[in-house]
Structure formats: C-alpha cells, structure tokens
Design a protein around this motif. Sequence first.
Motif, PDB file in Angstrom:
ATOM      1  N   TYR B  46       4.513   0.438   6.046  1.00  0.00           N
ATOM      2  CA  TYR B  46       3.474  -0.118   6.924  1.00  0.00           C
ATOM      3  C   TYR B  46       2.085   0.181   6.349  1.00  0.00           C
ATOM      4  CZ  TYR B  46       7.105  -1.051  10.299  1.00  0.00           C
ATOM      5  OH  TYR B  46       8.211  -1.542  10.908  1.00  0.00           O
ATOM      6  N   ALA B  47       1.958   1.393   5.797  1.00  0.00           N
ATOM      7  CA  ALA B  47       0.680   1.759   5.196  1.00  0.00           C
ATOM      8  C   ALA B  47       0.392   0.859   3.991  1.00  0.00           C
ATOM      9  CB  ALA B  47       0.707   3.224   4.768  1.00  0.00           C
ATOM     10  N   LEU B  49       1.502  -2.095   3.557  1.00  0.00           N
ATOM     11  CA  LEU B  49       1.210  -3.413   4.117  1.00  0.00           C
ATOM     12  C   LEU B  49      -0.276  -3.510   4.488  1.00  0.00           C
ATOM     13  CD1 LEU B  49       3.340  -5.572   4.699  1.00  0.00           C
ATOM     14  CD2 LEU B  49       3.323  -4.845   7.070  1.00  0.00           C
ATOM     15  N   TRP B  50      -0.755  -2.452   5.118  1.00  0.00           N
ATOM     16  CA  TRP B  50      -2.119  -2.402   5.606  1.00  0.00           C
ATOM     17  C   TRP B  50      -3.104  -2.480   4.438  1.00  0.00           C
ATOM     18  CZ3 TRP B  50      -4.392  -3.228   9.971  1.00  0.00           C
ATOM     19  CH2 TRP B  50      -5.678  -2.743  10.199  1.00  0.00           C
ATOM     20  N   ARG B  51      -2.709  -1.922   3.302  1.00  0.00           N
ATOM     21  CA  ARG B  51      -3.605  -1.899   2.142  1.00  0.00           C
ATOM     22  C   ARG B  51      -3.528  -3.183   1.316  1.00  0.00           C
ATOM     23  NH1 ARG B  51      -1.830   3.547   1.782  1.00  0.00           N
ATOM     24  NH2 ARG B  51      -0.213   2.907   0.316  1.00  0.00           N
ATOM     25  N   ARG B  53      -4.197  -6.607   0.352  1.00  0.00           N
ATOM     26  CA  ARG B  53      -5.250  -7.543   0.755  1.00  0.00           C
ATOM     27  C   ARG B  53      -4.734  -8.963   0.915  1.00  0.00           C
ATOM     28  NH1 ARG B  53     -10.701  -7.159  -2.300  1.00  0.00           N
ATOM     29  NH2 ARG B  53     -11.039  -8.810  -0.791  1.00  0.00           N
ATOM     30  N   MET B  56      -3.098  -9.266   4.308  1.00  0.00           N
ATOM     31  CA  MET B  56      -4.121  -9.265   5.346  1.00  0.00           C
ATOM     32  C   MET B  56      -4.832 -10.612   5.423  1.00  0.00           C
ATOM     33  SD  MET B  56      -4.204  -6.809   7.234  1.00  0.00           S
ATOM     34  CE  MET B  56      -3.023  -5.531   7.349  1.00  0.00           C
ATOM     35  N   LYS B 228       8.460  -3.870   1.991  1.00  0.00           N
ATOM     36  CA  LYS B 228       7.237  -4.353   2.627  1.00  0.00           C
ATOM     37  C   LYS B 228       7.535  -5.549   3.527  1.00  0.00           C
ATOM     38  CE  LYS B 228       3.913  -5.078  -0.393  1.00  0.00           C
ATOM     39  NZ  LYS B 228       2.739  -5.001  -1.275  1.00  0.00           N
TER      40      LYS B 228
END
Lengths: 303, 275
Positions: B46-47, B49-51, B53, B56, B228
């Motif tokens: 998840y981390a 995924l958050w990073r 770009r 996102m 991911k």
Amino acid sequence: MSAIPGVPRVKIKSDEPIGERAGSRRVDRLLLLAPGMIWLFLLGILPLGLILVYSFAQRGTYGGVVLNWNVDNYIRIADPLYLGIFVRSLILALETTIICLVAGYPLAYAIATAPPRHKNLLLLLVVIPFWTNFLIRTYAWIIILRTEGLLNALLLATGLFREPLSMLYTPGAVLLGFVYNWLPFMVLPIYASIEKINRSLIEAAMDLGARGWQILVRVIIPLSLPGIAAGSILIFIPSLAMFAIPDLMGGARAVYIGNLIKNQFLAARNWPFGSALSICLVLVMLVSLFLYARVMRREGTWS
Amino acid sequence: MSRKFMWFYVGLALFFLYLPVLILVVLSFNASRLNVNWTGFTFSWYAELWRDRDIMLAARNSLLVAFVSTAISTVLGTTLALGLYYRRDILNRIVDGLIYVPLVVPETVMGISLLAFYTKMGLGLGLTSVILAHVVFCIPFVTLIVQARLAGLDYHILEAAMDLGATELRALLQVMLPLTVPGIVAGGLLAFTLSLDDFIVTFFTAGPGATTLPIYIYSMVKLGVSPKVNALSTIMLAITAITVITVVFLLRTGSNGRKAHEKAQSSSVTGLPFT
C-alpha cells in the motif's frame, strides 16, 4: 355547467390534464428531453452509423479509410480463418450461457424460496463481487490458476502431482473467467421471475397431484422462462464481444471475435474490416434480441 | 429440493464467488512478493502504491472522469425521465430507442465506433473524449432508475399542481423533481461506479495521456502478477462495496410505495432493464 364570466369554458377529458395550454406542453417536454436525446443521438447512434458506412469502405495505403462502396469486407469474413473465429466465439458464448444457467438456476431458486428476511441479504451477497471491476476478478483467477499459482502450490503440496499443471492460458481458463464474471447476470433475472410466480399456481399443481420435481419441471421452470431468456441474453451478448478476458487468461493464441475487432482497429489498422466484423456482431446481437422478444411476448400472452 | 441441500448450494456458490476476491485481499497484506506462501503481514504494498506517481495520476484521472460524467449524465438522465413521465406519445418511443441502444450494443462495438467517430470529427483522444463516451452509457441507467422512482409516485400530485395553475414544466421541476431525489442520488451513484469501473469503452477512447485506473490495471496485469495490483484491487473492492451498500440503503429508505421500492431495487441491483 354554467359559464362563469371571464373564464373560458373547458371541456375536461379524463386523460387530459387541465389548467395548461396545449401549445406550451410540447415545448416544455422538448426542453426536458432535447439535451439527453441530442447527446445519445450524436454519441450513441451516429458513431454506429459511421461504422456501418465504413464497413463498405476499403483500407487505404497508410491505414486510412477509402470509401468506395464495396462488400469485400463482408466476403472476407466468409474466409475459413475468420469464420472459424466467429464460430469459436459463438461456441464460447453459448458454453458460458449454458454453464451460467445450470449453475445459476438453483442459486436463484434457493434465494427466491429463502425466508424473506434472508432474501435481500443473499441478493446483496451475490451482487457485491459482481460490482467490482471485472479486471480485478479476472486477475484474482490468474493468481489462482497460473503455473506458480495457489492452486498448483496446493496440488503439489498434496503430493498427487509432481509437475505443476498449466491451467492458465487455456480455453478452459477463458471459459472459467467468463462464467465467474457473468454468473450474477443469470441469477438476478431468474430470481426476479421465480419471485413473481403466483403461489396459488404451485398449490394448484400440488392439489392436482404433482410432486416435487414435477412442480419444478412443469410449473416453475416454464413460468421462469422470461428470467432465463433475460439472463441468457445478458450473458450471451457481452461474452460474444469480450476481448479483455481472452487477452489476459487465454494467452497469445486465444483469438475471439472481440480480439479480432480490437486488433483490426488498434494493431492492423484495417478499420473497414473491423467495422464489417462489428456490424456482423451487432446483427447476431439483434437476432438474439429478437428471439428474446419472442420468448417474452409468448410469456406475456400466458399471464 | 430439500432446504438443507439448497443452503449447501448457496454456500458453495458464495464460496465460488468470494474466494478469489478474498484471496486477493489477503495477499495484498502478504510480505512475500510471490503471492503463494504467507511470509508475514505488511502494509508495504500500500505504501508503494501511495508513492507510485503513475497510479496516483490514473486514480486522479478516473475520479475526474467519473465526477464529470456523473454530473452530466445525472442531469441529462433525470430530465429525460421527467420528460417521459406522465405522457406517452411518439417522443417516448424515440427516447426509449435512444436509451436502449447503448444498453444492448456490445461495449467493444461502442468503443470502436466512438474511436472512429472521434477520429472522423478530428477530436483528439484524451479525458474529454472519455467523458463524452461515459455519459452515453451512464444516461440510460440514471433514466431507468429515476423512472422507477417516478412510477412509484402518485401522478395526482402533478395534476394537483397543474390545477393550481402551474405549467407542466414547472410542476415537473418544482413538485416532482424534489420527490425523485432518492432515485436521482441512486442513479448518480450508479453512474459514478459505472464510469469508475469502465474499461472497454475507455480502452478505445482514451489517448496516451488519459490513463484511468482500469486501463492501468489492465496493463499491469498484462505485464505480470504483482502485489501492488493486489493492494490496488483491495482498495477498489472496498470503495465499490461501500458504494453498492449506500445505493441499496438509499433506495430502501427513500421510497414510499413498496412496489416502487421493489422495482427500483431490482433495477439498481441488476443495473439492467431486463428484469
């Protein structure tokens, strides 16, 4: 009715609303309907018309479209190579529909006859996975079926198999992907039509001496035919045109009609041929809708 | 069939429906990259995924497309339903036809026809072309749900408003429209999920710069299995489940007549006009 001074006399018809001018209501309705109608016509109907025109055109040298009104594209579909793909896709769509029917009917029946307080919950439970993105559902099966996947790990752990089985990238995997993705499409309409069956008909059949299976086969199944027809059409049409599941689960050799159309538009850049294939697909779809409408009409005259 | 056997069958079917999805959720917390053995609990996917770009950006695109196409299709779908209410004439038949075409034409065909159309019109592919396309398949669902809601209302309310001097347009907009709000909200939420979820039409109408989440997932899955994707799938599953439950809840509390409730519910649950 005596005339009141200053108020025009109006004749009131039972189906006519009163207190308005006839001229303005047409305009009113058009005001409400026009934006949506224009949008649907411009981006829903017109593009289909363009595809129809393109299907009589020819591929230009650089992949463009040269409109010269010929039927070469349709003749080309009769080529055994493409005809084979068409037949294979039809078989796959039929297999999917039949498996969904056989697996889905008992489920729909069980939910429809469940105690009322459980019904909505069960329906919701069937629906929730179906509302998740089909790519995710497909991906879940890839994790299970692939050579290094969960199922193979389990099978090897039991010691019954020495080598992992190749289950992904086979026609069977595509079929499984289709059935998994569309099963709720069959369950919901059948549920709805079983739910609608008048209980007294079943009681009447029992009074006349029918027992368990006889009631199911001779009363309930015939009366749920509209649901069966609706479910079948809901599955048959999208599975005929689907290209993404074969792409992901079928491997490189899995070419169905949807993949063929996609490739004509994106890879081969032969838009006229892709258009002709699409028109054929729409024709198959219209035929199946026609059959569906016939079933529904016949059912309509019974009830 | 005996009741016991039926419960067994229901259990088996639900197991088949949920197992793959549950495996996905569990594996999204698995420390192992290989997806088979459980090597420990982690949030690191998840981390990651958050990073990421690209993901996102795809999520942002998806949300933007879904919000705009929901807004447009909710307005157009609702006005269509209001315009169809109360009267039946040739216009109803035309609109019925227009609504059913996007519902029955296979998505693949709809996608390629829009691609051909945009190219012909010289409209570049991007987020705008995706939104224009999404509105087409969202309108019918909004219209059908709002119509189901309207069907449950007493049309004498409309006649009373007109007796009191309102024009039909005013009666529809000021009297009927507020009463259909639960249907509009449910239809809008449905449009939102449909747009957020759409892959096939988007696949043909999105340009290179307009990657949405489903498109991104597709290309990731084509490349191979990765934890991911598990994490991303789990988040999307959670969002979908919440939305579906909200829609069902809204329809249940929002309607008065039991018949309207059932009708609206069955069409919202299946999302289809055939039932």
